[in-house]
Design a protein around this motif. Structure first.
Motif: not given
Length: 101
Positions: A20-25, A30-33
């Protein structure tokens, strides 16, 4: 409070938690901006900016730092209980500053 800290340190990450941590990261990377663009209004921006413009401006003012953790301080991801005190981490190679008159 002491027992709360002890319980926090003794927690065990399961394989599901790590995934879950890896998927969240990956999602954040991908969507940080998109996330940043959405929060800018909350922090006082006068108008809404598209994510690609935010990414472009970030790269302009911080070349090579597009939000990666490699550019953050090395102690950012460390356990706060595993750090040394500020006194222990002082560099004693410098001579003390002399007061100016």
């Amino acid at each position: 409070m002491r027992f709360k800290r002890l319980r926090e340190r003794m927690r065990i990450w399961t394989e599901t938690d790590v995934q879950a941590l890896e998927q969240a990261y990956d999602y954040w990377e991908k969507f940080q901006f998109d996330i940043i663009a959405a929060k800018m209004l909350d922090f006082g921006a006068s108008e809404r900016w598209p994510a690609k413009y935010c990414a472009r401006k970030w790269e302009e003012i911080h070349p090579g730092q597009r939000g990666s953790f490699s550019n953050t301080p090395s102690n950012f991801l460390q356990d706060p209980w595993d750090t040394t005190s500020p006194v222990e981490s002082l560099n004693y190679n410098h001579s003390p500053r002399q007061p100016t008159l």
